[in-house]
Structure formats: C-alpha cells, structure tokens
Motif scaffolding. Structure first.
Motif, PDB file in Angstrom:
ATOM      1  N   SER A 361       0.829  -1.223   0.000  1.00 37.15           N
ATOM      2  CA  SER A 361       0.000   0.000   0.000  1.00 37.15           C
ATOM      3  C   SER A 361       0.855   1.262   0.000  1.00 37.15           C
ATOM      4  N   THR A 384      -2.739  -5.980  -7.115  1.00 29.40           N
ATOM      5  CA  THR A 384      -2.279  -5.928  -5.720  1.00 29.40           C
ATOM      6  C   THR A 384      -3.367  -5.425  -4.787  1.00 29.40           C
ATOM      7  N   ARG A 388      -4.448  -7.396  -1.498  1.00 27.70           N
ATOM      8  CA  ARG A 388      -4.397  -6.769  -0.170  1.00 27.70           C
ATOM      9  C   ARG A 388      -5.734  -6.893   0.547  1.00 27.70           C
ATOM     10  N   THR A 392      -6.159  -8.973   3.968  1.00 27.81           N
ATOM     11  CA  THR A 392      -6.571  -8.259   5.179  1.00 27.81           C
ATOM     12  C   THR A 392      -7.879  -8.830   5.730  1.00 27.81           C
TER      13      THR A 392
END
Length: 420
Positions: A361, A384, A388, A392
């Motif tokens: 990030s 990506t 992510r 998460t």
C-alpha cells in the motif's frame, strides 16, 4: 419353469398312479400356487408318472431337481437355484431320497411337503429325516388305498410335533383342494409348542447389557429376559451352561468352531444367548435370531491446538497462493524493468521496489512516461489491491473469529488428514 437334468416320458402306471398325479397337480395349483416351489421326484416314481403332462400349464415357478445326484453341495450353482425357496415338494416311492437325509447347506425351505406315491407309507421314518426335523413347517401325504375303487383313493394329510410330549404323527385330515386351500391350511408350525422340553443355554456373564450377573449372583440382561419370555410362550424349560474363559467362536480350517459356538456345534448345548455379530458364515452354519440390538462404532479425536501467533501472518493464504504471488512479483519486476528501458531507465532494484511497494500500500517513487509502462503498472496496482483486500479480510477473520475444525465424517477423511 426350469427343469434340470431329468428325462421325462410317460410310462405304464399302477392303478393308483392317477391318484398321485391328481393330488400332485391339485397341490401345485392349490395351496402352493404363487409360491416358489422346488420339486423333486424319485426315480421310481418318474417311471410311473408323466411329468411332462403333469407340469404343463402350471403358473407357479417350479424348479425340478435330479434325484440321483448325491453331490449335494456342488451340483447346482447359485444361478441355477431359485433365489427364494418357499416350498420343497418331494414325491417319494417306497424309499426315502438323499435330499431328506443329507440336505445340502444351501437348502433352507420355508416348508416341506412329502407326497408318498406308494401303497405303503412309513410316516414315522420320513418325519425322522434331518430335513423334516429341522424345517419349521412340514406335511406328509399318505395314500389311503381302496382296492375295489383305486381311482377314488384319497390321501391323508399328516404332521408331527417332535418336541411335544407325544411326537407321533398327527392326522390333520383327508386331502381335498377345497379343504387345504392355503399354506396355512396345509402346514402347521411344528415348533409352536416344545412340550416342556428342557434346553441348555451356554453363556458368558460378561456381556452387558445382554447377559451379566447382578450383585446377588443372579443372571440378568436383555438376552436372559428374552429367553425367559420365549420359554413361557413356547412351553420349554432351560438351564444355563456358564463359561468364564471361552471365546465367542471362530470357524477353523476344518469347518469346526471353537468357543461357545463350538459347544453348540458339538450338540453339548442347544443355544448361545450372548450378543453375536451376524455374519454370512455364522448364518450359514447356525440358526440365528433376528437382529434385536444395534450397536454403532465411533471415533473421538482431540481438537488440534491453535496455530502459533507468528504463523497468523501466513494463514490467510495457502502455500500455493504464496508461491504464486512470489512468482508473479518476479515476472512483473522483469516486465516493468524492460518496458522502462527507453524512458525512466530504472535499475532492476528500483523496479523491484516499485512492484513491491504496491503490495504494501505504498506509492511508486516515479511515474512512468511510456504508456506501455503506465498500463502495466495500472494492471499491477489493481491486482495488488485485490490481493491486499483478500489478505486483510482473511487475517481479520482469523484473529477475531474462533475457528472450528470441520468434523471427520468417514475413514477416508481420517486417512487423508495429517492427524496421527
């Protein structure tokens, strides 16, 4: 209709032979109609009766056995034998065929009807044969010969109760198709009353809840109470043969059994009342009761301990996904490096860091000028972002929601698991 190994042709017959044929046909078309019938006719009777004429037009499924074959266990295959043997009909002459005295192991009819096609009838001898002694329902037809009018000769229907106080043959009446119209009319259960006979039951008193000893030393349990009820209903007494160090019973190579089943096989006892698993071999060699106790088997496994906290960062993705992400990072780094050779001319290490930043990030250090590089970088940023969010979300669920391992429902799942 199936006929096996018997030649059939009409022969000259004595004066009483038409009576035999008439009664035989009345039995097949009357009380035996609609039932699976296995018919065996003695050789001497075959020379007097026209079986072709007799069996023509019968609606009952009938299997005709050869009477001169003594290889009782191997003469017929399972494909040649009927799947259900309701009634065995045996037509005998002056003798007694092998089937009554040496019945094969596969023969277990519901009822046996013996028709004596001779002027003399040894009812007591026929009833003493092993097949009639062990079949629940039997009946014997003996000729009532009248020399003046042989065509009007009749048959007597006889039965016997071997365990009663008087085991002599019992006359049920004179044969007539209107009198004996069903199997229940023709056959009576010869074991409906044991006549106070004493039986011996072998047991091991270590089989709760079936057989066990109470604190006062008396036997109790499910099987003990069933035996007491049967003795009351069937009118017999019983005694116990208590063994303490015997096995249930395993079939040996020579066909004999050890343990408690061996005691019954050697006729040292009449029955065993312990809890037995019903297997094909035991049912073949012994008379078993219907199943009245169902027992299940289960497995209990300890829940595996939770994963260590340091492994939580790897838990959201499987090993294959982590390997795929690593491979994609390397391929994207190489592609990003080569497409920027005419523009930014980023070194390999900076190209790798830019690709890696998006996974964490972070923004890229420099904006590429070439449209091909911009398109590649945009696709990578979108990929990506999906990775992510997935990582998460799974990580938050793992850290906040307790996980319950799926239960094992089969032995195959147990074998495929990594549990010891």
């Amino acid at each position: 209709m199936c006929r096996a190994g018997v030649s059939l042709w009409p022969r000259p017959s004595p004066s009483w032979t038409p009576v035999v044929g008439r009664v035989l046909r009345e039995a097949l078309t009357g009380p035996l109609s609609g039932h699976q019938v296995m018919l065996m006719v003695d050789d001497g009777v075959q020379r007097s009766l026209s079986l072709d004429l007799l069996l023509t037009g019968l609606t009952s499924p009938t299997v005709l056995l050869h009477t001169t074959t003594h290889n009782t266990d191997n003469h017929f295959t399972t494909q040649q034998l009927p799947t259900a043997q309701d009634v065995l009909l045996v037509v005998v002459g002056t003798g007694s065929p092998w089937l009554l005295w040496s019945p094969p192991g596969w023969l277990s009819p519901r009822a046996v009807l013996v028709l004596v096609a001779a002027q003399t009838c040894s009812a007591r001898k026929h009833f003493q044969s092993p097949l009639l002694q062990n079949t629940p329902s039997v009946a014997l037809l003996c000729l009532n010969h009248k020399p003046q009018t042989p065509e009007y000769s009749t048959y007597s229907v006889m039965n016997h109760f071997p365990l009663s106080a008087n085991p002599e043959p019992v006359l049920l009446g004179t044969w007539h198709p209107d009198t004996f119209t069903t199997l229940e009319d023709l056959f009576q259960d010869q074991f409906q009353d044991f006549g106070g006979t004493g039986l011996r039951a072998t047991l091991i008193p270590l089989d709760k809840p079936n057989v066990f000893q109470r604190d006062d030393g008396e036997l109790d349990g499910l099987s003990v109470r069933i035996l007491a009820t049967m003795a009351y209903w069937l009118n017999f007494t019983y005694s116990y043969n208590i063994v303490s160090a015997a096995t249930w019973g395993i079939r040996l190579e020579n066909g004999s059994y050890d343990g408690m089943l061996g005691v019954v096989q050697r006729k040292e006892s009449h029955m065993v009342i312990n809890n037995y698993a019903i297997t094909y071999q035991r049912v073949k060699d012994f008379d078993c009761s219907v199943s009245y106790f169902l027992e299940g088997y289960g497995m209990i496994l300890k829940d595996p301990p939770p994963l260590p906290h340091w492994q939580s960062i790897f838990y959201p993705f499987t090993g294959i996904v982590w390997a795929a992400v690593g491979g994609i990072v390397i391929l994207t780094t190489l592609a990003y490096y080569f497409v920027n050779m005419r523009g930014l001319r980023l070194p390999m290490i900076l190209s790798f860091l830019d690709v890696l930043k998006s996974l964490l990030s972070q923004s890229v250090s420099q904006e590429p000028l070439v449209w091909v590089s911009r398109g590649l970088l945009g696709l990578w940023l979108l990929a990506t972002w999906v990775l992510r969010v997935s990582y998460t979300s799974n990580l938050m669920a793992f850290l906040t929601v307790p996980t319950i391992q799926a239960p094992l429902d089969s032995l195959e799942q147990l074998a495929e698991s990594d549990l010891r």
